[in-house]
Design a protein around this motif. Structure first.
Motif, PDB file in Angstrom:
ATOM      1  N   PHE A 162      27.121  49.332  49.301  1.00 39.59           N
ATOM      2  CA  PHE A 162      27.251  50.710  49.772  1.00 39.59           C
ATOM      3  C   PHE A 162      26.666  50.864  51.171  1.00 39.59           C
ATOM      4  CE2 PHE A 162      24.628  54.574  50.282  1.00 39.59           C
ATOM      5  CZ  PHE A 162      25.642  55.469  50.572  1.00 39.59           C
ATOM      6  N   ARG A 175      19.526  55.240  46.315  1.00 43.91           N
ATOM      7  CA  ARG A 175      20.222  55.593  45.061  1.00 43.91           C
ATOM      8  C   ARG A 175      20.815  57.000  45.159  1.00 43.91           C
ATOM      9  NH1 ARG A 175      17.527  52.082  40.715  1.00 43.91           N
ATOM     10  NH2 ARG A 175      17.889  50.109  41.794  1.00 43.91           N
ATOM     11  N   HIS A 189      31.845  61.801  48.360  1.00 44.76           N
ATOM     12  CA  HIS A 189      32.300  61.037  49.532  1.00 44.76           C
ATOM     13  C   HIS A 189      31.535  61.424  50.802  1.00 44.76           C
ATOM     14  CE1 HIS A 189      35.515  59.056  47.406  1.00 44.76           C
ATOM     15  NE2 HIS A 189      35.775  60.200  46.827  1.00 44.76           N
ATOM     16  N   GLU A 196      25.270  46.587  44.325  1.00 47.95           N
ATOM     17  CA  GLU A 196      26.044  47.806  44.571  1.00 47.95           C
ATOM     18  C   GLU A 196      25.428  48.626  45.696  1.00 47.95           C
ATOM     19  OE1 GLU A 196      25.858  49.509  40.700  1.00 47.95           O
ATOM     20  OE2 GLU A 196      27.684  48.483  40.030  1.00 47.95           O
ATOM     21  N   GLU A 197      24.114  48.740  45.693  1.00 50.03           N
ATOM     22  CA  GLU A 197      23.428  49.502  46.738  1.00 50.03           C
ATOM     23  C   GLU A 197      23.568  48.818  48.090  1.00 50.03           C
ATOM     24  OE1 GLU A 197      20.160  51.076  43.501  1.00 50.03           O
ATOM     25  OE2 GLU A 197      19.776  49.273  44.675  1.00 50.03           O
ATOM     26  N   TRP A 217      27.733  59.618  47.746  1.00 52.88           N
ATOM     27  CA  TRP A 217      28.984  58.968  48.146  1.00 52.88           C
ATOM     28  C   TRP A 217      29.966  58.936  46.968  1.00 52.88           C
ATOM     29  CZ3 TRP A 217      32.494  57.895  51.355  1.00 52.88           C
ATOM     30  CH2 TRP A 217      33.412  56.871  51.144  1.00 52.88           C
ATOM     31  N   VAL A 218      29.493  58.539  45.809  1.00 55.43           N
ATOM     32  CA  VAL A 218      30.363  58.430  44.638  1.00 55.43           C
ATOM     33  C   VAL A 218      30.883  59.813  44.227  1.00 55.43           C
ATOM     34  CG1 VAL A 218      30.396  57.849  42.166  1.00 55.43           C
ATOM     35  CG2 VAL A 218      29.337  56.294  43.805  1.00 55.43           C
ATOM     36  N   SER A 219      30.021  60.802  44.237  1.00 56.70           N
ATOM     37  CA  SER A 219      30.397  62.138  43.766  1.00 56.70           C
ATOM     38  C   SER A 219      31.162  62.967  44.786  1.00 56.70           C
ATOM     39  CB  SER A 219      29.146  62.925  43.362  1.00 56.70           C
ATOM     40  OG  SER A 219      28.444  62.251  42.354  1.00 56.70           O
ATOM     41  N   LEU A 234      23.822  56.894  47.459  1.00 56.42           N
ATOM     42  CA  LEU A 234      24.945  56.276  46.757  1.00 56.42           C
ATOM     43  C   LEU A 234      25.601  57.280  45.814  1.00 56.42           C
ATOM     44  CD1 LEU A 234      26.726  53.882  45.949  1.00 56.42           C
ATOM     45  CD2 LEU A 234      24.883  53.099  44.461  1.00 56.42           C
ATOM     46  N   LEU A 235      24.810  58.067  45.103  1.00 57.10           N
ATOM     47  CA  LEU A 235      25.372  59.095  44.217  1.00 57.10           C
ATOM     48  C   LEU A 235      26.145  60.144  44.994  1.00 57.10           C
ATOM     49  CD1 LEU A 235      22.512  59.625  41.606  1.00 57.10           C
ATOM     50  CD2 LEU A 235      24.758  58.597  41.230  1.00 57.10           C
TER      51      LEU A 235
END
Length: 120
Positions: free
Chosen positions: A71, A34, A44, A67-68, A40-42, A37-38
């Motif tokens: 990712f 998790r 890259h 989603e995980e 990556w989203v925030s 993933l954050l």
């Protein structure tokens, strides 16, 4: 005053708050995914080959949502060359993978997590 809550009702209520489930019931590896993933989203930022290799050997992929899993598939595919270099440099056994579908060990988990009648 004491309230008795039926287990089924409690589960239904907890499912409305996935952050609580992660905070109190997820293991360290699920929390790590998790967090990655954050990142990556925030920002890259994808995990490096050591993190991906360790996750492959220690993570219970059935505990992740779609989603995980998606990712991680992206992260593994993106890091394919650096993973091969890492295996070679550290004298490690490579992660088994079908040449047609890289990192195919994720496919059964993704199939279980699909939300519609068509594949994701």
């Amino acid at each position: 005053m004491i309230h008795i809550i039926d287990g089924k009702f409690l589960k239904q209520q907890l499912l409305l708050f996935p952050d609580i489930i992660v905070k109190y019931f997820a293991d360290d590896h699920v929390r790590l995914v998790r967090s990655l993933l954050l990142q990556w989203v925030s920002h890259h930022i994808l995990p490096g080959p050591k993190a991906l290799y360790d996750l492959y050997h220690q993570l219970d992929f059935s505990r992740l949502n779609h989603e995980e899993l998606a990712f991680l598939w992206h992260a593994y595919t993106h890091a394919e060359e650096s993973l091969e270099e890492y295996y070679h440099d550290e004298n490690l056994e490579p992660i088994p993978s079908d040449m047609m579908v890289p990192f195919d060990f994720l496919i059964p988990h993704l199939k279980k997590r699909r939300t519609g009648s068509t594949p994701s």
